[in-house]
Design an enzyme around this catalytic site. Structure first.
Site, mmCIF file in Angstrom:
data_model
loop_
_atom_site.group_PDB
_atom_site.id
_atom_site.type_symbol
_atom_site.label_atom_id
_atom_site.label_comp_id
_atom_site.label_asym_id
_atom_site.label_seq_id
_atom_site.Cartn_x
_atom_site.Cartn_y
_atom_site.Cartn_z
ATOM 1 N N GLU A 13 44.140 46.068 49.511
ATOM 2 C CA GLU A 13 43.988 45.575 48.125
ATOM 3 C C GLU A 13 45.243 44.764 47.845
ATOM 4 O OE1 GLU A 13 41.362 46.315 46.305
ATOM 5 O OE2 GLU A 13 40.570 48.218 47.014
ATOM 6 N N CYS A 31 47.502 43.005 39.625
ATOM 7 C CA CYS A 31 46.898 42.202 40.687
ATOM 8 C C CYS A 31 45.895 41.230 40.093
ATOM 9 C CB CYS A 31 46.233 43.098 41.718
ATOM 10 S SG CYS A 31 45.126 44.308 40.997
#
Ligand code: NDP
Length: 454
Positions: free
Chosen positions: A226, A261
């Protein structure tokens, strides 16, 4: 290893790092404990997570304060993160049994067939500091429910939170020989790569993620990544309330100081509404309360890492050298703490790093575009593929753009959001594999095919 408060630059605590020998010992401990844990009935494993869910609430004051002290996140956002983590736990508690149950493919034929889901074994959960609870629970919770043992390496910037998580899991009934925290910086993570683990689940930067994938390739075990993003948001000229969209875009760009993110990292606005949007965006940004993250009114605290201040200054210098104008913010004020003001930049283009490299800070470029075609091309002009957002009154128009995005997530009239029921995945340099949803439950088990005669 020193734990430093990014708001004051004071040392909060000193803590001993795990040596490679200590890490190998922890590995042996959980390796021995894993098969016993896998034999614990699934409902009992889920019941431990239910206790953990309750403890995250009863202990929230202490947990939120520690999180704010070590990463600089405004206190209210630390509470939000704990609540968000509990929502994800609710999903796993409610849905894991369904997705981990054995599946009969045929029961009538002479050869009966079924799939049984077995744990991977001992997995590494190497984690980032920006949302240690959220990105942590995405991995260690479904991993534990699935019958795995976990070596959890929190980021060096979120170690105290990692230790809290460990204590709460033990109090919830997770045995010590099933979950161990690995304390240390990059080399501690590196030591995990040298062990014969059964899966590597990483949240962090593209650079480290790529290194981990390369370094563990010969082990032929699952590697899930990720990673970062440069997430675009596009505002079409048919939006009904430009001010409201500007407020939502600002929140997406600066929440958690832009250290998400899926933070909005670049904005494209159609020319007809461009000036109105920029004015509203700047007006709202001016109102943000910057200060002590322990103060509940604070919306922007310090950045978590010292080096990020210089990094953002460099991105801005590069943008200015290429013709950009800074409408608000700019250089950090100096003084104690890693503070950086919300910064709005216009006259930007993809010649500038600000529009192409992950910023991970409260700094945003807003670019004028002619039409959907130009916006789509610019949105796609990135090595990343995490999320993309479109604001428009028309779903059809928005959908046409969303379909062109090579990203794991697309948003219509919303942004910077994650849902436990949907897969969270990045494409291209944003990652590999999915957490959350049933994909993120099945990611921690391996199917075994049974062919049964008689
Ligand atoms: P890093 O890549 O710097 O670090 C991530 C983790 O990897 C840390 O625990 C780090 O340890 C560890 N590590 C560093 N070097 C090695 C190595 N050689 N071997 C094994 N482990 C190692 O990322 P950040 O922590 O700075 O996180 C920020 C990044 O994470 C951003 O790019 C952000 O976009 C991304 N991210 C992605 C998310 C997603 O869901 N897609 C969610 C959250 C963040 P240490 O820190 O102790 O050095």
């Amino acid at each position: 290893m020193q734990i430093i408060n990014p708001a004051t630059e004071e040392v909060i605590q000193e803590i001993a790092e795990d040596s490679p020998e200590a890490i190998a010992k922890k590995f042996q401990l959980v390796k021995d404990g894993q098969s016993e844990w896998a034999a614990v009935p699934l409902e009992k494993r889920i019941a431990c997570i239910e206790k953990f869910y309750a403890l995250l609430d009863t202990e929230k004051e202490k947990l939120a304060e520690t999180l704010t002290m070590e990463v600089g996140k405004p206190l209210q956002q630390s509470y939000n993160e704990l609540n968000g983590a509990r929502k994800r736990l609710e999903y796993f508690i409610k849905n894991s049994a369904k997705w981990l149950a054995e599946e009969w493919i045929t029961e009538e034929d002479a050869t009966r067939e079924k799939i049984v889901y077995e744990p991977l074994g001992v997995i590494a959960n190497i984690s980032a500091w920006n949302y240690p609870y959220l990105v942590g629970v995405n991995v260690f919770v479904p991993a534990l429910i699935g019958g795995n043992a976990v070596l959890y390496k929190p980021s060096e910037y979120a170690v105290l939170t990692g230790l809290h998580i460990q204590q709460l899991l033990y109090r919830s009934g997770i045995p010590e020989n099933v979950f161990q925290v690995i304390i240390g910086k990059g080399p501690a993570g590196q030591a995990l790569l040298e062990l014969p683990l059964h899966g590597y689940f990483f949240t962090g930067s593209y650079r480290t993620g790529k290194y981990i994938a390369e370094h563990t390739a010969s082990q032929l075990v699952p590697v899930q990544l990720e990673l970062g993003g440069k997430d675009p948001l596009y505002v079409m000229d048919d939006v009904e309330d430009v001010e409201a969209v500007a407020a939502a875009a600002l929140e997406g760009a600066v929440y958690n100081n832009g250290q998400s993110c899926c933070a909005v990292e670049r904005i494209y606005v159609q020319e007809k509404i461009y000036n109105k949007f920029v004015d509203a965006f700047v007006a709202n940004a001016k109102k943000l309360v910057i200060g002590d993250p322990l103060d509940k009114k604070t919306e922007i605290g310090p950045l978590s890492r010292k080096e990020q201040v210089a990094f953002l200054n460099q991105q801005l210098a590069d943008a200015k050298a290429n013709g950009a104008r800074v409408l608000l913010g700019g250089n950090s004020a100096g003084g104690k703490g890693y503070f950086f003001p919300p910064t709005v930049v216009v006259d930007v283009s993809h010649k500038m790093k600000l529009m192409t490299e992950e910023s991970f800070g409260p700094v945003i470029g807003i670019q004028k575009v002619k039409d959907d075609k130009e916006a789509s091309e610019l949105m796609r002009d990135t090595p990343y593929g995490l999320t993309a957002a479109v604001y428009s009154k028309s779903f059809e128009r928005a959908e046409a753009v969303m379909k062109q995005m090579n990203t794991g997530t697309v948003y219509w009239n919303c942004c910077d959001r994650v849902s436990a029921g949907l897969p969270w995945s990045g494409r291209k340099n944003s990652g590999l594999g999915s957490t959350l949803s049933y994909h993120g439950i099945r990611a921690f088990v391996q199917p075994k095919a049974y062919h049964l005669r008689g």
